[in-house]
Design an enzyme around this catalytic site. Structure first.
Site, PDB file in Angstrom:
ATOM      1  N   ASP A  82       0.832  -1.204   0.000  1.00  0.00           N
ATOM      2  CA  ASP A  82       0.000   0.000   0.000  1.00  0.00           C
ATOM      3  C   ASP A  82       0.870   1.258   0.000  1.00  0.00           C
ATOM      4  O   ASP A  82       1.857   1.356   0.741  1.00  0.00           O
ATOM      5  CB  ASP A  82      -0.887  -0.040   1.265  1.00  0.00           C
ATOM      6  CG  ASP A  82      -2.081   0.882   1.175  1.00  0.00           C
ATOM      7  OD1 ASP A  82      -2.484   1.225   0.049  1.00  0.00           O
ATOM      8  OD2 ASP A  82      -2.629   1.246   2.238  1.00  0.00           O
ATOM      9  N   HIS A 178      -7.171   9.868   5.495  1.00  0.00           N
ATOM     10  CA  HIS A 178      -6.664   8.752   6.301  1.00  0.00           C
ATOM     11  C   HIS A 178      -6.865   9.057   7.784  1.00  0.00           C
ATOM     12  O   HIS A 178      -6.622  10.173   8.225  1.00  0.00           O
ATOM     13  CB  HIS A 178      -5.164   8.548   6.047  1.00  0.00           C
ATOM     14  CG  HIS A 178      -4.857   7.907   4.737  1.00  0.00           C
ATOM     15  ND1 HIS A 178      -4.006   8.460   3.816  1.00  0.00           N
ATOM     16  CD2 HIS A 178      -5.283   6.746   4.180  1.00  0.00           C
ATOM     17  CE1 HIS A 178      -3.916   7.660   2.755  1.00  0.00           C
ATOM     18  NE2 HIS A 178      -4.684   6.615   2.952  1.00  0.00           N
ATOM     19  N   GLY A 207      -9.102   5.708   3.104  1.00  0.00           N
ATOM     20  CA  GLY A 207      -9.608   6.412   4.291  1.00  0.00           C
ATOM     21  C   GLY A 207     -10.846   5.750   4.865  1.00  0.00           C
ATOM     22  O   GLY A 207     -11.727   6.425   5.411  1.00  0.00           O
ATOM     23  N   GLY A 208     -10.914   4.428   4.767  1.00  0.00           N
ATOM     24  CA  GLY A 208     -12.120   3.686   5.147  1.00  0.00           C
ATOM     25  C   GLY A 208     -12.510   3.748   6.614  1.00  0.00           C
ATOM     26  O   GLY A 208     -13.638   3.417   6.961  1.00  0.00           O
ATOM     27  N   VAL A 229      -9.023   0.110   4.599  1.00  0.00           N
ATOM     28  CA  VAL A 229      -9.296   0.358   6.012  1.00  0.00           C
ATOM     29  C   VAL A 229      -8.018   0.087   6.812  1.00  0.00           C
ATOM     30  O   VAL A 229      -7.467  -1.016   6.732  1.00  0.00           O
ATOM     31  CB  VAL A 229     -10.433  -0.573   6.514  1.00  0.00           C
ATOM     32  CG1 VAL A 229     -10.650  -0.411   8.008  1.00  0.00           C
ATOM     33  CG2 VAL A 229     -11.732  -0.316   5.748  1.00  0.00           C
ATOM     34  N   GLY A 230      -7.566   1.077   7.555  1.00  0.00           N
ATOM     35  CA  GLY A 230      -6.324   0.889   8.294  1.00  0.00           C
ATOM     36  C   GLY A 230      -6.385   1.324   9.746  1.00  0.00           C
ATOM     37  O   GLY A 230      -6.261   0.509  10.665  1.00  0.00           O
ATOM     38  N   THR A 231      -6.617   2.631   9.953  1.00  0.00           N
ATOM     39  CA  THR A 231      -6.475   3.199  11.298  1.00  0.00           C
ATOM     40  C   THR A 231      -7.301   2.462  12.350  1.00  0.00           C
ATOM     41  O   THR A 231      -6.841   2.231  13.468  1.00  0.00           O
ATOM     42  CB  THR A 231      -6.843   4.700  11.273  1.00  0.00           C
ATOM     43  OG1 THR A 231      -6.019   5.324  10.286  1.00  0.00           O
ATOM     44  CG2 THR A 231      -6.605   5.365  12.610  1.00  0.00           C
TER      45      THR A 231
HETATM   46  P1  13P Z   1      -7.765   4.665   7.175  1.00  0.00           P
HETATM   47  O1  13P Z   1      -6.526   4.585   7.967  1.00  0.00           O
HETATM   48  O2  13P Z   1      -8.469   5.971   7.296  1.00  0.00           O
HETATM   49  O3  13P Z   1      -8.704   3.526   7.427  1.00  0.00           O
HETATM   50  O4  13P Z   1      -7.332   4.562   5.634  1.00  0.00           O
HETATM   51  C1  13P Z   1      -6.551   3.482   5.232  1.00  0.00           C
HETATM   52  C2  13P Z   1      -6.088   3.645   3.845  1.00  0.00           C
HETATM   53  O5  13P Z   1      -6.694   4.322   3.048  1.00  0.00           O
HETATM   54  C3  13P Z   1      -4.856   2.926   3.479  1.00  0.00           C
HETATM   55  O6  13P Z   1      -4.463   3.135   2.188  1.00  0.00           O
END
Ligand code: 13P
Length: 283
Positions: A82, A178, A207-208, A229-231
């Site tokens: 990513d 994000h 930015g899920g 989805v990450g954070t």
């Molecule tokens: P979030 O951290 O807002 O979920 O976004 C993750 C993302 O878009 C990784 O590429």
């Protein structure tokens, strides 16, 4: 377990208004949580490693980690690099067996972005690896946005990169950010509609974490075939681990703590998978 070709899968998803979720993972434990969520939701998932994870562990090890977890998971787990701004890192990940890589030239000029994407697409071709590019900007973190609308993907730029570099999937800046944002991001659905009208390539929404379920579902109907989805995964992991650790720091033993932490991460991932799957039951 038969894993469908990823490039074909996302094309079908765009046509059928479905969506694959890519979860940013950092180690074997959050990966395990994602795999459990995938099996519970009966959905394929993507495990995405950010460049610092690859720098720390190597793409070789990340691939082996996913291979190991896949052996005990019924649903396919696709491995993705990513937001790599490095062509070299993309090439190494392709060589090490990643299913997909993102070459992120969004902070560069359009010309440079196209050239970088072209090079990675060419390199990925014989391995059949999917390549994601980005037009516009995903706000937050260290992304520099020069004006109010600087983040917004231009339809002409989208057309140019799709025609000239032919990425298999395209992330577009339409107002998402994000990480956690003080209020829900204002998504420019009008721009998403224009982009979806102009190109057939499956689109990616980054930015899920901060996007409300209804907006996710609306975007899927408009051509988004992958959601990142990450954070919410990282913060659940860290907060839950911290809460467990501080109960008795002197006897903190990782496997015992992680037994509690993994199901909590799984629930968060499952929640997002269900939000996406609800889309199909609405259709
Ligand atoms: P979030 O951290 O807002 O979920 O976004 C993750 C993302 O878009 C990784 O590429």
């Amino acid at each position: 377990m038969q894993k469908k070709d990823l490039i074909e899968l996302v094309k079908t998803y765009r046509n059928e208004q479905k969506c694959l979720i890519g979860f940013n993972i950092n180690d074997i434990y959050d990966l395990k949580a994602i795999a459990l969520a995938a099996d519970e939701a009966l959905s394929p998932v993507m495990a995405m490693t950010y460049p610092p994870v690859v720098e720390l562990n190597s793409s070789f090890l990340c691939k082996k980690m996913v291979e190991g977890i896949q052996a005990n998971t019924k649903q396919p787990i696709y491995l993705h690099l990513d937001h790599s701004t490095s062509i070299t890192m993309c090439k190494q990940a392709i060589d090490d067996g990643y299913d997909s890589v993102m070459i992120d030239g969004s902070q560069r000029s359009l010309k440079e972005n196209i050239a970088m994407t072209k090079e990675v697409v060419k390199y990925a071709e014989s391995a059949g690896v999917m390549v994601e590019a980005e037009i516009g900007k995903i706000m937050g973190r260290d992304v520099v946005v020069k004006s109010d609308k600087d983040f917004l993907a231009s339809v002409n730029d989208v057309k140019a990169i799709v025609e000239e570099a032919q990425p298999h999937i395209l992330a577009v800046g339409i107002g998402t950010a994000h990480g956690f944002t003080p209020k829900a991001p204002k998504i420019h659905f009008d721009r998403l509609a224009e982009i979806a009208d102009a190109v057939a390539v499956p689109l990616v929404l980054h930015g899920g974490t901060g996007i409300p379920d209804e907006d996710i579902q609306k975007s899927i109907q408009m051509g988004v075939a992958k959601l990142n989805v990450g954070t919410m995964i990282h913060t659940t992991y860290m907060k839950s681990l911290y809460n467990e650790m501080r109960k008795d720091i002197d006897s903190a033993y990782p496997p015992y703590l992680l037994k509690t932490v993994i199901p909590e991460i799984k629930d968060v991932a499952l929640n997002r998978l269900n939000a996406v799957n609800k889309q199909y039951s609405l259709a």
